[in-house]
Write a protein that holds these residues in place. Sequence first.
Motif, mmCIF file in Angstrom:
data_model
loop_
_atom_site.group_PDB
_atom_site.id
_atom_site.type_symbol
_atom_site.label_atom_id
_atom_site.label_comp_id
_atom_site.label_asym_id
_atom_site.label_seq_id
_atom_site.Cartn_x
_atom_site.Cartn_y
_atom_site.Cartn_z
ATOM 1 N N GLY A 109 9.173 4.149 -6.333
ATOM 2 C CA GLY A 109 8.264 4.267 -7.472
ATOM 3 C C GLY A 109 7.164 5.291 -7.302
ATOM 4 O O GLY A 109 6.126 5.203 -7.952
ATOM 5 N N LEU A 128 8.486 0.132 -10.268
ATOM 6 C CA LEU A 128 7.417 0.115 -9.270
ATOM 7 C C LEU A 128 6.385 1.206 -9.518
ATOM 8 O O LEU A 128 5.331 1.218 -8.889
ATOM 9 C CB LEU A 128 8.010 0.296 -7.861
ATOM 10 N N LYS A 136 6.354 -3.070 -2.445
ATOM 11 C CA LYS A 136 5.218 -2.938 -3.366
ATOM 12 C C LYS A 136 3.867 -2.951 -2.672
ATOM 13 O O LYS A 136 2.856 -3.312 -3.268
ATOM 14 C CB LYS A 136 5.256 -4.024 -4.450
#
Length: 483
Positions: free
Chosen positions: A130, A174, A258
């Motif tokens: 991401g 993400l 994350k």
Amino acid sequence: MKQQKQPSFIDALIPILFLISLLGAAVYLYGDSSSSGPNQIALLFATFAAALIGLKNGYTWKTLEEAMIKGITISLGAIIILLMVGSLIGTWLLSGTVPTLIYYGLQIISPSWFYAASCLICGIVAMSIGSSWTTAATIGVALLGVATGLGLDQVVTAGAVISGAYFGDKLSPLSETTNLAPAVAGSDLFEHIQHMLWTTVPSFVIALIIFIFMGFNAEVSSEAQRIEDILSILNTHFNINLVMLVPLVVLLVLAIKKMPAFPAISIGAVVGAVWAVLFQGDLISNQIDASQGEVVGWTKLVWATFFEGFSIQTGDSKMDDLLSGGGMASMLTTTWLVMTALMFGAIMEKTGLLDVFVRSILKVAKSTGSLIASTIATCIGTNIVAADQYIAIVVPGRMFKDEYAKRGLKSVNLSRTLEDGGTITSPLIPWNTCGAYMQSVLLINPFDYAIYAFFNLINPVLAVIYGYLGVKILRIKPKNIES
């Protein structure tokens, strides 16, 4: 207190024309080095011009100063990431992580498929983590090294890296921008991603086809002997093996889990430093001043890599340039550019000068196609003027949200358009935070690679075509919204 007046169109035009003139002069006078100081001065003078307009219209200097400070504050998160990326590049050069990626890349990737493969690899990595920034700073830097070894065009390679990185970033749940756009427009995240596929995937496929064509028609200037020489230099100066890729794996895992960008990149940089100590002992010993003692010398070298980067003398000047770089200090000019750009954008937004252009646009944007084209143009314009992709999503999103609802257009149309126009055009502008960042890690001016960032160029055009043809434009019952 003096009453604040609404700015006129001429008011809004003056600082824009002033900025364009100064930036044009900077590029004319300084060329590729314009981002190393001249652009910053141009942005600073344009900020003063906008501030004078604000003062004329009744804003106090204190109000304008607070707006500038707030604008800089917005950028602090990006700035600390930027500084840490400098450290990461430095320690990954010292640890052998980047040299190992170059070493294996030279042996695995065929020159004919290189541009397309670079685009695809960056797309997959960016979608997984991401982050277009992290992808460019790690995989992108290594791919530029491979391009050098294969004798391929580094500027085209940078265009392929940018195309892939922003394709993956744009579709990743993400990604911050992928979450920001639907939040501003009021749409669902996964519905937003699904709706983006219609403009994003065809644009990426077209870009890949162009890169494939360019790869098969590229003139490979390096012979096999040159590649062998590069491999020999890498083997001579670095311990090359798959274990050296552990820092990369750690960073990718943290991103997928994350973890926020700053701690993830910081850990990646520290792991690189540890790997350098564990596996590049001969390299470090050859780099230090033996009279200081081994422990002190090693400590100073590894420590210095965080703030001033890594440099090496191999006897081959091109390889020296390729294998040297990084450090927080290398990012300070970019930090300066980001701060001055956001100061200008903050003044333009605070004084209502940006809003003047949107109101003027809505007067002529009668059809759905013209509304989508206007939204994309506003996003691009905001990227140029406000110099930040987040502002280029938030400001147009707020301005056009009610208009889309009034016309019976589902919110995902707006969120998709914000990404089609705002997210992916940001790295094409040298003074934008994204363009400045990409130049700092890839060491290529956005004005140079922009014409080869095919995905980033095609996607906005395709989105406008969809708008005029009515392709995948979702509708709802028009809403009556009081102004």
